[in-house]
Enzyme design. Sequence first.
Site, PDB file in Angstrom:
ATOM      1  N   ARG A  57       0.849  -1.189   0.000  1.00 56.44           N
ATOM      2  CA  ARG A  57       0.000   0.000   0.000  1.00 56.44           C
ATOM      3  C   ARG A  57       0.887   1.243   0.000  1.00 56.44           C
ATOM      4  O   ARG A  57       1.932   1.244   0.643  1.00 56.44           O
ATOM      5  CB  ARG A  57      -0.834  -0.060   1.277  1.00 56.44           C
ATOM      6  CG  ARG A  57      -1.773   1.046   1.495  1.00 56.44           C
ATOM      7  CD  ARG A  57      -2.625   0.749   2.714  1.00 56.44           C
ATOM      8  NE  ARG A  57      -3.710  -0.185   2.421  1.00 56.44           N
ATOM      9  CZ  ARG A  57      -4.790  -0.316   3.178  1.00 56.44           C
ATOM     10  NH1 ARG A  57      -4.920   0.396   4.262  1.00 56.44           N
ATOM     11  NH2 ARG A  57      -5.741  -1.171   2.855  1.00 56.44           N
ATOM     12  N   LYS A  93       2.540  -8.083   4.437  1.00 58.16           N
ATOM     13  CA  LYS A  93       2.046  -6.881   3.766  1.00 58.16           C
ATOM     14  C   LYS A  93       3.149  -5.835   3.819  1.00 58.16           C
ATOM     15  O   LYS A  93       4.048  -5.915   4.654  1.00 58.16           O
ATOM     16  CB  LYS A  93       0.809  -6.365   4.515  1.00 58.16           C
ATOM     17  CG  LYS A  93      -0.117  -5.545   3.687  1.00 58.16           C
ATOM     18  CD  LYS A  93      -1.175  -6.379   2.965  1.00 58.16           C
ATOM     19  CE  LYS A  93      -2.110  -5.523   2.159  1.00 58.16           C
ATOM     20  NZ  LYS A  93      -3.135  -6.284   1.469  1.00 58.16           N
ATOM     21  N   ASP A 216     -16.650   9.269  -3.164  1.00 65.40           N
ATOM     22  CA  ASP A 216     -15.200   9.162  -3.340  1.00 65.40           C
ATOM     23  C   ASP A 216     -14.619  10.555  -3.222  1.00 65.40           C
ATOM     24  O   ASP A 216     -15.297  11.535  -3.546  1.00 65.40           O
ATOM     25  CB  ASP A 216     -14.847   8.545  -4.712  1.00 65.40           C
ATOM     26  CG  ASP A 216     -13.419   8.017  -4.747  1.00 65.40           C
ATOM     27  OD1 ASP A 216     -12.485   8.842  -4.615  1.00 65.40           O
ATOM     28  OD2 ASP A 216     -13.225   6.805  -4.872  1.00 65.40           O
ATOM     29  N   ALA A 279     -12.696  -3.408   1.363  1.00 63.98           N
ATOM     30  CA  ALA A 279     -11.639  -2.776   2.159  1.00 63.98           C
ATOM     31  C   ALA A 279     -11.069  -3.744   3.180  1.00 63.98           C
ATOM     32  O   ALA A 279     -11.805  -4.535   3.779  1.00 63.98           O
ATOM     33  CB  ALA A 279     -12.196  -1.544   2.862  1.00 63.98           C
TER      34      ALA A 279
HETATM   35  N1  LIG Z   1      -7.082  -4.262  -5.235  1.00 64.61           N
HETATM   36  C1  LIG Z   1      -7.388  -5.436  -4.734  1.00 64.61           C
HETATM   37  O1  LIG Z   1      -7.441  -6.436  -5.456  1.00 64.61           O
HETATM   38  C2  LIG Z   1      -7.714  -5.580  -3.273  1.00 64.61           C
HETATM   39  C3  LIG Z   1      -8.022  -4.478  -2.506  1.00 64.61           C
HETATM   40  N2  LIG Z   1      -8.384  -4.665  -1.197  1.00 64.61           N
HETATM   41  C4  LIG Z   1      -8.705  -3.521  -0.356  1.00 64.61           C
HETATM   42  O2  LIG Z   1      -9.810  -2.826  -0.938  1.00 64.61           O
HETATM   43  C5  LIG Z   1      -9.679  -1.424  -0.697  1.00 64.61           C
HETATM   44  C6  LIG Z   1      -9.676  -0.692  -2.040  1.00 64.61           C
HETATM   45  O3  LIG Z   1      -8.608  -1.163  -2.817  1.00 64.61           O
HETATM   46  P1  LIG Z   1      -8.336  -0.615  -4.295  1.00 64.61           P
HETATM   47  O4  LIG Z   1      -9.641  -0.416  -4.983  1.00 64.61           O
HETATM   48  O5  LIG Z   1      -7.318  -1.498  -4.864  1.00 64.61           O
HETATM   49  O6  LIG Z   1      -7.671   0.791  -3.943  1.00 64.61           O
HETATM   50  P2  LIG Z   1      -7.649   2.127  -4.830  1.00 64.61           P
HETATM   51  O7  LIG Z   1      -6.537   2.945  -4.290  1.00 64.61           O
HETATM   52  O8  LIG Z   1      -7.666   1.799  -6.277  1.00 64.61           O
HETATM   53  O9  LIG Z   1      -9.078   2.793  -4.480  1.00 64.61           O
HETATM   54  C7  LIG Z   1      -9.398   3.395  -3.277  1.00 64.61           C
HETATM   55  C8  LIG Z   1     -10.440   4.465  -3.572  1.00 64.61           C
HETATM   56  O10 LIG Z   1     -10.920   5.014  -2.336  1.00 64.61           O
HETATM   57  C9  LIG Z   1     -11.009   6.415  -2.495  1.00 64.61           C
HETATM   58  N3  LIG Z   1     -10.963   7.037  -1.178  1.00 64.61           N
HETATM   59  C10 LIG Z   1      -9.896   7.307  -0.406  1.00 64.61           C
HETATM   60  N4  LIG Z   1     -10.271   7.903   0.730  1.00 64.61           N
HETATM   61  C11 LIG Z   1     -11.628   7.982   0.681  1.00 64.61           C
HETATM   62  C12 LIG Z   1     -12.615   8.504   1.554  1.00 64.61           C
HETATM   63  N5  LIG Z   1     -12.295   9.076   2.724  1.00 64.61           N
HETATM   64  N6  LIG Z   1     -13.909   8.401   1.206  1.00 64.61           N
HETATM   65  C13 LIG Z   1     -14.257   7.855   0.010  1.00 64.61           C
HETATM   66  N7  LIG Z   1     -13.359   7.364  -0.866  1.00 64.61           N
HETATM   67  C14 LIG Z   1     -12.066   7.431  -0.541  1.00 64.61           C
HETATM   68  C15 LIG Z   1      -9.829   6.776  -3.389  1.00 64.61           C
HETATM   69  O11 LIG Z   1      -9.998   8.048  -3.994  1.00 64.61           O
HETATM   70  C16 LIG Z   1      -9.888   5.634  -4.399  1.00 64.61           C
HETATM   71  O12 LIG Z   1     -10.742   5.912  -5.483  1.00 64.61           O
HETATM   72  C17 LIG Z   1      -8.394  -1.257   0.121  1.00 64.61           C
HETATM   73  O13 LIG Z   1      -8.717  -1.290   1.489  1.00 64.61           O
HETATM   74  C18 LIG Z   1      -7.590  -2.501  -0.235  1.00 64.61           C
HETATM   75  O14 LIG Z   1      -6.674  -2.852   0.754  1.00 64.61           O
HETATM   76  C19 LIG Z   1      -8.450  -5.909  -0.622  1.00 64.61           C
HETATM   77  C20 LIG Z   1      -8.157  -7.011  -1.371  1.00 64.61           C
HETATM   78  C21 LIG Z   1      -7.687  -6.941  -2.718  1.00 64.61           C
HETATM   79  O1  LIG Z   2      -4.801  -8.439  -4.159  1.00 69.41           O
HETATM   80  C1  LIG Z   2      -3.585  -8.363  -4.216  1.00 69.41           C
HETATM   81  O2  LIG Z   2      -2.983  -7.776  -5.131  1.00 69.41           O
HETATM   82  C2  LIG Z   2      -2.728  -9.012  -3.190  1.00 69.41           C
HETATM   83  C3  LIG Z   2      -3.490  -9.575  -2.058  1.00 69.41           C
HETATM   84  C4  LIG Z   2      -3.629  -8.619  -0.954  1.00 69.41           C
HETATM   85  O3  LIG Z   2      -2.720  -7.912  -0.594  1.00 69.41           O
HETATM   86  C5  LIG Z   2      -4.903  -8.500  -0.282  1.00 69.41           C
HETATM   87  O4  LIG Z   2      -5.772  -9.345  -0.514  1.00 69.41           O
HETATM   88  O5  LIG Z   2      -5.058  -7.582   0.528  1.00 69.41           O
END
Ligand SMILES: NC(=O)C1=CN([C@@H]2O[C@H](COP(=O)(O)OP(=O)(O)OC[C@H]3O[C@@H](n4cnc5c(N)ncnc54)[C@H](O)[C@@H]3O)[C@@H](O)[C@H]2O)C=CC1
Ligand SMILES: O=C(O)CCC(=O)C(=O)O
Length: 384
Positions: A57, A93, A216, A279
């Site tokens: 992250r 992580k 967002d 999340a």
């Molecule tokens: N990308 C993946 O495959 C995985 C993601 N996650 C979790 O899912 C969550 C989202 O991940 P991604 O979509 O990859 O991240 P990302 O960084 O692509 O998206 C996060 C979004 O949340 C928005 N954001 C930030 N602060 C905010 C707030 N206060 N209110 C509303 N929106 C806000 C950002 O502007 C962004 O659009 C994270 O917690 C991540 O750890 C979990 C497993 C896998």
């Molecule tokens: O989804 C990924 O890219 C890696 C797996 C991971 O870090 C997660 O599931 O939080």
Amino acid sequence: MSYIMASSKNDEIENLSLLEKMSEHEQVVFCNDPSTNLQAIIAIHSTKLGPAIGGCRMQPYESFDEALEDVLRLSKGMSYKCAAADLDFGGGKAVIIGDPLTDKSPELFRAFGQFVESLNGRFYTGTDMGTTLADFVHAMKETNCIAGIPEEYGGGGDSSIPTTESVIYGLKATNKMLFGHESLQPVTYAIQGLGKVGFKIAERLLQEGASIYVTDINKDSIEAIQAKAAQTSEGTVTVVETNEIYTVPADIFVPCAMGGVINDTTIEQFQFKAVVGAANNQLLEERHGIELTKRGILYAPDYIVNAGGLIQVADELYGPSKERVLLKTKEIYNTILEVYKQSELNEISTVEAADQLCEKVMSNREKRNSFFNRTVSPKWKIRH
Ligand SMILES: NC(=O)C1=CN([C@@H]2O[C@H](COP(=O)(O)OP(=O)(O)OC[C@H]3O[C@@H](n4cnc5c(N)ncnc54)[C@H](O)[C@@H]3O)[C@@H](O)[C@H]2O)C=CC1
Ligand SMILES: O=C(O)CCC(=O)C(=O)O
């Protein structure tokens, strides 16, 4: 690399609490490279089931403690996520302290890759909040221990696609439990965060004709989802301010941004019947999961429902196969229903039911793990 040193009585107390926080973890590495401004922390919670795996992250943390706290919680969650998804990996992580919009450079990710390489196969990493596949193309020049790499480099590609899929299975299972049907359409959703995962979930729900509330901090994402809604005939989107998302009259809250969003303040505002989102670490503290159950709000434990991405990145290390990933991801539907069932049967919260399920898997698997049988070479000697 930097080391924590006690220089006064106060520092000693500070450092003790840091050490206490780290005590459940096998290894915590502080990565410091002044030439690229890299400041990162890698936390390995457990390698008992296999090498640690978990995304990296990037976030402008306000303090070192905040970053440490985040990486420790996230890496522990990964151990449980691996066990729940039946993977031969442990929990780890990484976090990079910095603003993903302004502080990225190829050199920074190469320096990070060198630190990952120094762990010699104990830790595999890839994208998470604030990082993208393109960032890890730089890190890949320094280490083979990158998972979730682009298809053109022989990887499985964007892991947010199977993560979205797994959350959708979680939503279907939850609808089944709440309303007796799997259908996504007649239910309303409140989506927090329209990033890599949240946007795809929103898009899918709109395609199914559902009504969604979204928020967002990024105006471009809001405009993009409004444009998608304009193309669908049935689905509707209502945009709300970031602090309003907890109060909207939706059936299901779908947190897809930062952690800790289920806490004493937000729970009081909920009218939701369930919480199912991508999340990581949605609960500020475990007791908030218990509170949800007490209030009759069904909570799909995050580490089970968002495991699709992990399933893909872990699978990729054996050679990518979309079919295998889909099969394993589908299982999340049954796992979530089993957690709901155990929670009802044993009159415990869904978090406790999920933790118990994972702890059982971990202890059973540990006993059988070939890692402890010295005549068998470790099955996770991957891509080396
Ligand atoms: N990308 C993946 O495959 C995985 C993601 N996650 C979790 O899912 C969550 C989202 O991940 P991604 O979509 O990859 O991240 P990302 O960084 O692509 O998206 C996060 C979004 O949340 C928005 N954001 C930030 N602060 C905010 C707030 N206060 N209110 C509303 N929106 C806000 C950002 O502007 C962004 O659009 C994270 O917690 C991540 O750890 C979990 C497993 C896998
Ligand atoms: O989804 C990924 O890219 C890696 C797996 C991971 O870090 C997660 O599931 O939080």
